[in-house]
Write a protein that holds these residues in place. Structure first.
Motif, PDB file in Angstrom:
ATOM      1  N   LYS A 160       0.824  -1.205   0.000  1.00 59.36           N
ATOM      2  CA  LYS A 160       0.000   0.000   0.000  1.00 59.36           C
ATOM      3  C   LYS A 160       0.859   1.256   0.000  1.00 59.36           C
ATOM      4  CE  LYS A 160      -4.201  -1.926   2.011  1.00 59.36           C
ATOM      5  NZ  LYS A 160      -5.207  -1.840   3.099  1.00 59.36           N
ATOM      6  N   GLN A 161       1.985   1.198   0.699  1.00 60.19           N
ATOM      7  CA  GLN A 161       2.878   2.346   0.716  1.00 60.19           C
ATOM      8  C   GLN A 161       3.512   2.575  -0.644  1.00 60.19           C
ATOM      9  OE1 GLN A 161       3.491   4.721   2.953  1.00 60.19           O
ATOM     10  NE2 GLN A 161       4.856   5.644   1.413  1.00 60.19           N
ATOM     11  N   ARG A 162       3.860   1.476  -1.320  1.00 61.93           N
ATOM     12  CA  ARG A 162       4.513   1.584  -2.634  1.00 61.93           C
ATOM     13  C   ARG A 162       3.593   2.203  -3.675  1.00 61.93           C
ATOM     14  NH1 ARG A 162       7.242  -4.197  -3.528  1.00 61.93           N
ATOM     15  NH2 ARG A 162       5.223  -4.415  -4.542  1.00 61.93           N
ATOM     16  N   MET A 163       2.266   2.109  -3.481  1.00 58.32           N
ATOM     17  CA  MET A 163       1.320   2.706  -4.430  1.00 58.32           C
ATOM     18  C   MET A 163       1.612   4.196  -4.636  1.00 58.32           C
ATOM     19  SD  MET A 163      -2.382   1.302  -3.198  1.00 58.32           S
ATOM     20  CE  MET A 163      -2.668  -0.352  -2.614  1.00 58.32           C
ATOM     21  N   TRP A 164       2.085   4.837  -3.569  1.00 54.81           N
ATOM     22  CA  TRP A 164       2.229   6.289  -3.591  1.00 54.81           C
ATOM     23  C   TRP A 164       3.667   6.734  -3.851  1.00 54.81           C
ATOM     24  CZ3 TRP A 164      -2.052   9.215  -3.572  1.00 54.81           C
ATOM     25  CH2 TRP A 164      -3.236   8.627  -3.124  1.00 54.81           C
ATOM     26  N   ASN A 165       4.556   5.799  -4.110  1.00 54.76           N
ATOM     27  CA  ASN A 165       5.968   6.147  -4.263  1.00 54.76           C
ATOM     28  C   ASN A 165       6.229   7.131  -5.404  1.00 54.76           C
ATOM     29  OD1 ASN A 165       6.682   4.603  -2.116  1.00 54.76           O
ATOM     30  ND2 ASN A 165       7.634   2.952  -3.281  1.00 54.76           N
ATOM     31  N   ASP A 166       5.421   7.044  -6.477  1.00 56.71           N
ATOM     32  CA  ASP A 166       5.663   7.892  -7.639  1.00 56.71           C
ATOM     33  C   ASP A 166       4.913   9.215  -7.590  1.00 56.71           C
ATOM     34  OD1 ASP A 166       7.399   6.118  -9.012  1.00 56.71           O
ATOM     35  OD2 ASP A 166       5.672   4.889  -9.569  1.00 56.71           O
ATOM     36  N   LEU A 167       4.214   9.456  -6.496  1.00 52.31           N
ATOM     37  CA  LEU A 167       3.436  10.689  -6.412  1.00 52.31           C
ATOM     38  C   LEU A 167       3.770  11.414  -5.108  1.00 52.31           C
ATOM     39  CD1 LEU A 167       1.233  11.963  -8.276  1.00 52.31           C
ATOM     40  CD2 LEU A 167      -0.443  11.150  -6.618  1.00 52.31           C
ATOM     41  N   GLN A 168       4.353  12.591  -5.240  1.00 55.99           N
ATOM     42  CA  GLN A 168       4.708  13.376  -4.065  1.00 55.99           C
ATOM     43  C   GLN A 168       3.461  14.012  -3.443  1.00 55.99           C
ATOM     44  OE1 GLN A 168       7.846  13.304  -2.964  1.00 55.99           O
ATOM     45  NE2 GLN A 168       8.329  11.972  -4.710  1.00 55.99           N
ATOM     46  N   ARG A 169       3.541  14.265  -2.157  1.00 57.08           N
ATOM     47  CA  ARG A 169       2.390  14.838  -1.459  1.00 57.08           C
ATOM     48  C   ARG A 169       2.036  16.245  -1.945  1.00 57.08           C
ATOM     49  NH1 ARG A 169      -0.045  12.596   2.730  1.00 57.08           N
ATOM     50  NH2 ARG A 169       0.831  10.705   3.664  1.00 57.08           N
ATOM     51  N   ASP A 170       3.024  16.937  -2.523  1.00 57.68           N
ATOM     52  CA  ASP A 170       2.746  18.281  -3.022  1.00 57.68           C
ATOM     53  C   ASP A 170       2.280  18.281  -4.480  1.00 57.68           C
ATOM     54  OD1 ASP A 170       5.104  17.503  -4.165  1.00 57.68           O
ATOM     55  OD2 ASP A 170       6.231  19.317  -3.650  1.00 57.68           O
ATOM     56  N   HIS A 171       2.031  17.090  -5.044  1.00 62.67           N
ATOM     57  CA  HIS A 171       1.524  17.026  -6.417  1.00 62.67           C
ATOM     58  C   HIS A 171       0.133  17.659  -6.461  1.00 62.67           C
ATOM     59  CE1 HIS A 171      -0.013  15.378 -10.192  1.00 62.67           C
ATOM     60  NE2 HIS A 171       1.241  15.086 -10.522  1.00 62.67           N
ATOM     61  N   PRO A 172      -0.144  18.494  -7.469  1.00 61.42           N
ATOM     62  CA  PRO A 172      -1.433  19.204  -7.500  1.00 61.42           C
ATOM     63  C   PRO A 172      -2.658  18.296  -7.554  1.00 61.42           C
ATOM     64  CG  PRO A 172      -0.241  19.444  -9.584  1.00 61.42           C
ATOM     65  CD  PRO A 172       0.721  18.874  -8.599  1.00 61.42           C
ATOM     66  N   ASP A 173      -2.495  17.059  -8.024  1.00 59.13           N
ATOM     67  CA  ASP A 173      -3.642  16.149  -8.140  1.00 59.13           C
ATOM     68  C   ASP A 173      -3.648  15.073  -7.062  1.00 59.13           C
ATOM     69  OD1 ASP A 173      -4.383  17.524 -10.447  1.00 59.13           O
ATOM     70  OD2 ASP A 173      -3.157  16.229 -11.720  1.00 59.13           O
ATOM     71  N   TYR A 174      -2.860  15.270  -6.007  1.00 62.83           N
ATOM     72  CA  TYR A 174      -2.712  14.228  -4.986  1.00 62.83           C
ATOM     73  C   TYR A 174      -4.066  13.784  -4.419  1.00 62.83           C
ATOM     74  CZ  TYR A 174      -0.617  11.678  -1.075  1.00 62.83           C
ATOM     75  OH  TYR A 174      -0.234  10.691  -0.187  1.00 62.83           O
ATOM     76  N   LEU A 238       4.445  12.318 -13.375  1.00 69.09           N
ATOM     77  CA  LEU A 238       5.121  13.406 -14.078  1.00 69.09           C
ATOM     78  C   LEU A 238       4.184  14.209 -14.977  1.00 69.09           C
ATOM     79  CD1 LEU A 238       8.607  11.890 -14.982  1.00 69.09           C
ATOM     80  CD2 LEU A 238       7.913  13.227 -12.985  1.00 69.09           C
ATOM     81  N   ASP A 239       2.894  14.076 -14.767  1.00 67.43           N
ATOM     82  CA  ASP A 239       1.946  14.944 -15.469  1.00 67.43           C
ATOM     83  C   ASP A 239       0.892  15.399 -14.461  1.00 67.43           C
ATOM     84  OD1 ASP A 239       0.577  12.635 -15.061  1.00 67.43           O
ATOM     85  OD2 ASP A 239      -0.232  12.464 -17.087  1.00 67.43           O
ATOM     86  N   SER A 240      -0.037  16.222 -14.895  1.00 70.07           N
ATOM     87  CA  SER A 240      -1.086  16.706 -14.008  1.00 70.07           C
ATOM     88  C   SER A 240      -2.280  17.109 -14.847  1.00 70.07           C
ATOM     89  CB  SER A 240      -0.591  17.900 -13.187  1.00 70.07           C
ATOM     90  OG  SER A 240      -0.324  19.009 -14.038  1.00 70.07           O
ATOM     91  N   MET A 241      -3.429  17.229 -14.199  1.00 62.58           N
ATOM     92  CA  MET A 241      -4.633  17.606 -14.927  1.00 62.58           C
ATOM     93  C   MET A 241      -4.506  19.004 -15.527  1.00 62.58           C
ATOM     94  SD  MET A 241      -6.392  14.917 -14.794  1.00 62.58           S
ATOM     95  CE  MET A 241      -7.668  15.645 -15.801  1.00 62.58           C
ATOM     96  N   SER A 242      -3.805  19.895 -14.840  1.00 65.14           N
ATOM     97  CA  SER A 242      -3.636  21.247 -15.373  1.00 65.14           C
ATOM     98  C   SER A 242      -2.772  21.238 -16.623  1.00 65.14           C
ATOM     99  CB  SER A 242      -3.020  22.157 -14.310  1.00 65.14           C
ATOM    100  OG  SER A 242      -1.741  21.673 -13.915  1.00 65.14           O
ATOM    101  N   GLN A 243      -1.770  20.348 -16.671  1.00 72.05           N
ATOM    102  CA  GLN A 243      -0.930  20.233 -17.856  1.00 72.05           C
ATOM    103  C   GLN A 243      -1.692  19.590 -19.014  1.00 72.05           C
ATOM    104  OE1 GLN A 243       2.303  18.091 -15.764  1.00 72.05           O
ATOM    105  NE2 GLN A 243       3.690  19.662 -16.540  1.00 72.05           N
ATOM    106  N   ILE A 244      -2.536  18.612 -18.696  1.00 73.20           N
ATOM    107  CA  ILE A 244      -3.314  17.929 -19.732  1.00 73.20           C
ATOM    108  C   ILE A 244      -4.350  18.876 -20.318  1.00 73.20           C
ATOM    109  CG2 ILE A 244      -4.952  16.055 -20.173  1.00 73.20           C
ATOM    110  CD1 ILE A 244      -3.488  14.490 -17.945  1.00 73.20           C
TER     111      ILE A 244
END
Length: 329
Positions: A160-174, A238-244
């Motif tokens: 469960k912890q590894r699920m979030w490894n690629d997404l930082q807590r400060d990501h805009p879509d967290y 490495l992407d976000s809804m605002s970038q898309i």
């Protein structure tokens, strides 16, 4: 940790090994690394071709009947045992989705990954195929995790912890993200059919490098491509809804669509452009026993004989029931 007696050559070998396998801290020297990957997606979408390229096999791909298995072996470094990667392939598109539970088990879930191959030449099947396959897989994995929470809570917590490894807590879509419970790669196949400027060989090499990372722990590719006029290559996080940006629809059309999340909104716009085939339409009900590519003379002769015997038995049984005199009292 380097020892005082280590030579420069020893240190160099250790550094290369560390770079090649940054995530294999649990693998002891001399121990064999085993990984498993399940390939699924549209029927005839190119899954087998990708597997063969990854394993460097010069074979002509054949249609996958149900659930097929093969494996590959690679050494991470010189004079070390070869690691093993188990490759599973689910055939039939969405018609055999329940077979997913066979390769994914509580014993291998820590080292399991999924590769979803979507045929870009069939946009009317794309979203339905993606949604149904990922939902069944997610449900199955979540059931395994629920059991592991009782039998092996440390492993369940690690996954469960590894699920979030690629997404930082400060990501805009967290707050919007519901990560897939195990590593997932989505490949859009047959891109070269409608974009002749892109060489299919180069795209296959990129796919091969990505899958080698999942299977054998090779370095992740650091390249990123978000230009919609070119093949996209976007690592998780490495992407976000605002970038898309918003879906390609007019403001009036978007205002009429009811959606709770950006994903739901994109789905509505996509399906308005490409009306989806129903799940039932995607079911492949063809009897593989009647498929000429699997013909075997001796087996087919015996099967025909057994079919005749079965029909004769049905006729005799029906006749017996009709002639039977039931007591009406």
């Amino acid at each position: 940790m380097p020892q005082a007696s280590d030579t420069l050559w020893d240190l160099a070998i250790a550094e290369v090994g560390k770079r090649e396998n940054p995530d294999d801290d649990d693998v002891k020297p001399g121990e064999v690394w085993e990984k498993s990957i399940l390939f699924m997606g549209n029927k005839n979408g190119g899954k087998t071709t990708i597997i063969l390229r990854c394993l460097e096999r010069e074979e002509s791909p054949k249609p996958t009947l149900a659930l097929e298995y093969t494996f590959g072996r690679r050494a991470r470094r010189h004079n070390t045992p070869k690691d093993v990667a188990h490759f599973w392939e689910l055939g039939g598109g969405t018609s055999l989705v329940e077979l997913i539970r066979i390769p994914i088990t509580s014993h291998n879930i820590r080292s399991f990954a999924v590769v979803l191959v979507l045929d870009l030449s069939k946009p009317n099947e794309l979203w339905t195929t993606m949604e149904s396959l990922l939902q069944v897989t997610r449900n199955h994995v979540n059931r395994i995790l629920t059991k592991l929470e009782k039998t092996n809570p440390e492993v369940a917590a690690e996954i469960k912890q590894r699920m979030w490894n690629d997404l930082q807590r400060d990501h805009p879509d967290y707050a919007l993200v519901d990560p897939f419970p195990i590593p997932l790669v989505i490949i859009g196949s047959k891109y070269d059919i409608f974009n002749f400027t892109s060489k299919s060989e180069a795209l296959l090499l990129k796919a091969r490098a990505l899958i080698n990372h999942l299977a054998f722990g090779y370095d992740k590719s650091k390249s990123v491509s978000v230009d919609p006029s070119k093949p996209l290559f976007i690592p998780a996080g490495l992407d976000s809804m605002s970038q898309i940006g918003p879906p390609p629809a007019s403001d009036s059309d978007l205002g009429k669509m009811r959606a709770n999340t950006p994903l739901e909104l994109w789905k509505k716009v996509f399906e308005k452009t490409f009306p989806p085939k129903s799940f039932r339409d995607l079911q492949d009900t063809k009897d593989p026993a009647q498929d000429s590519q699997y013909a075997e003379y001796e087996v087919d002769v015996m099967r025909a004989q057994k079919n005749q015997e079965l029909e004769q038995y049905k006729r005799n049984a029906s006749k017996s029931w009709k002639e039977m005199d039931f007591d009406s009292n």
